[in-house]
Enzyme design. Structure first.
Site, PDB file in Angstrom:
ATOM      1  N   LYS A  97     -57.357  34.780-107.106  1.00  0.00           N
ATOM      2  CA  LYS A  97     -56.134  34.033-106.767  1.00  0.00           C
ATOM      3  C   LYS A  97     -55.157  34.827-105.910  1.00  0.00           C
ATOM      4  CE  LYS A  97     -56.153  30.261-109.880  1.00  0.00           C
ATOM      5  NZ  LYS A  97     -57.119  30.598-110.964  1.00  0.00           N
ATOM      6  N   GLU A 119     -46.691  26.868-109.488  1.00  0.00           N
ATOM      7  CA  GLU A 119     -47.029  26.261-110.769  1.00  0.00           C
ATOM      8  C   GLU A 119     -48.133  27.110-111.366  1.00  0.00           C
ATOM      9  OE1 GLU A 119     -48.522  25.430-107.963  1.00  0.00           O
ATOM     10  OE2 GLU A 119     -50.579  25.730-108.666  1.00  0.00           O
ATOM     11  N   SER A 386     -65.460  35.032-110.304  1.00  0.00           N
ATOM     12  CA  SER A 386     -64.117  34.764-109.773  1.00  0.00           C
ATOM     13  C   SER A 386     -63.022  35.582-110.455  1.00  0.00           C
ATOM     14  CB  SER A 386     -63.797  33.280-109.893  1.00  0.00           C
ATOM     15  OG  SER A 386     -63.999  32.822-111.219  1.00  0.00           O
TER      16      SER A 386
END
Ligand SMILES: *Cc1c(COP(=O)(O)O)cnc(C)c1O
Length: 404
Positions: A97, A119, A386
């Protein structure tokens, strides 16, 4: 070897569509902010200085390139195929991310914004955003459902340590979907000073384009690394699909290489009924949610359905619009792994490879555990790991009975 069908693949088009999907379904008041973002991004993308800056921080702050690691013991355990893990779990803050959060922070800087909004569901994107906000000196507000705030108290504290204000959202299910709505509401009122860092390849144009391009460094590195190590392209790529950013990041640079299978693994949750999973392609249909047209889990009246997954990062009713197109084109095979299969893969990777994967990433590993016989012993697959599973330890503790 390559068919022509994908040789001129270049989506989204100028209006932000991936054929039938994507677009920009937002209130009129948000259009100027999205246009400013698109313009800034397009200029930055053509500016070598921007790429130099982005790459500098990817290398020195995020820790890229991440290794493409040969999972020798897992390969032996399954008796092939040869398994490579793309180690996004080794990124700063523990997942892919940060690649996107960093890119968007640099865009915010270019636009002269002083404040960041985001968010978060489980808190991963919130932590990544709070981290880049700290690094570049932005004021930062993260919206988070009240339920998630209680479930993820340590991530809330982590964001607070980074100087970010976490605002509880009490509407509806009090989770991610409501947090996104609040973040958009804030942005409508504050877009003069604020940039909204959306966390996945979702939302209105230009976000699916921008997020994918900031994440495609994953696939570009993996391609170079597998060619160095194996001299040929892999037979398959496997990634979990929440909103779809880590998967599109890995897949995108391989779309034209039609000899490479691409497998996207959604959350099968704990059942096949609506509400028990987040498998949009087997249980969803076309709709519009939070600015984009795509496959969405909804009831017969079009009410957005509740979703369930053991991994918060995959627990969302909509999937990124580019995935909907790749599904229609049959370029990516979408499938799912359920909660128990993910927990099993989580344990196996720990025990056999000494790697603690995120529960999200465990879904991708789970698919291969179940389907490895589709490959011969000397074929190669790349699994996108990930993120790392430190954040999932207490949840795993509740679910796993270890016989020691
Ligand atoms: C958020 C998250 C995901 C799911 O998001 P995508 O946008 O689909 O990548 C997957 N894995 C990890 C570790 C995450 O934190």
């Amino acid at each position: 070897m390559q068919t022509s069908k994908f040789n001129d693949y270049s989506f989204p088009d100028n209006s932000g569509h991936f054929e039938n999907y994507g677009g920009c379904f937002v209130p009129e008041t948000l259009i100027p902010a999205l246009e400013e973002l698109e313009e800034t991004y397009k200029k930055a993308d053509k500016d070598p200085e921007f790429h130099k800056e982005f790459n500098y921080y990817l290398n020195n702050f995020v820790g890229r390139p991440t290794p493409l690691y040969f999972a020798e013991r897992l390969t032996k355990y399954l008796n092939g195929p040869k398994i490579y893990l793309k180690r996004e779990d080794l990124c700063h803050t523990g997942a892919h991310k940060i690649n996107n959060a960093l890119g968007q922070a640099l865009l915010a800087k270019r636009m002269g914004k002083t404040r960041i909004i985001a968010e978060t569901g489980a808190g991963q994107h919130g932590v990544a955003t709070a981290t880049v906000a700290a690094r570049f000196g932005f004021k930062c507000v993260v919206y988070m459902g009240e339920v998630d705030i209680h479930r993820q108290a340590t991530n809330v504290f982590r964001m607070n340590l980074l100087g970010t204000e976490v605002r509880p959202v009490t509407a509806g299910q009090k989770t991610l979907k409501e947090a996104v709505s609040e973040a958009i509401r804030d942005w409508i009122a504050s877009s003069g000073s604020s940039h909204y860092i959306l966390g996945s390849a979702l939302g209105p144009h230009p976000f699916p384009l921008i997020v994918r391009n900031f994440q495609k460094t994953i696939g570009e590195e993996a391609k170079k690394q597998i060619l160095e190590q194996e001299k040929v392209l892999p037979d398959a790529l496997i990634a979990c699909v929440g909103g779809g950013s880590n998967s599109i990041g890995l897949f995108h640079p391989f779309i034209k290489d039609t000899g490479v299978r691409m497998i996207g693994v959604e959350a099968g949750g704990n059942g096949e009924k609506l509400g028990e999973h987040a498998a949009r392609f087997s249980g969803g249909r076309l709709g519009i949610l939070q600015g984009t047209k795509t496959y969405i889990l909804q009831d017969e009246n079009g009410q957005i359905s509740n979703t369930h997954s053991i991994s918060a990062g995959l627990d969302y009713a909509a999937v990124g619009p580019e995935h909907s197109l790749l599904y229609d084109l049959k370029r990516v095979e979408y499938t799912s792994a359920d909660d128990n299969e993910a927990l099993e893969a989580f344990q196996i990777l720990n025990k056999i490879e000494g790697i603690l994967p995120a529960l999200e990433s465990s879904h991708a590993v789970a698919w291969l555990l179940k389907n490895h016989k589709q490959f011969t012993k000397d074929q190669t697959v790349v699994i996108n790991l990930s993120g790392r599973g430190d954040k999932d330890i207490s949840q795993a503790l509740e679910r796993i009975n270890l016989e020691v």
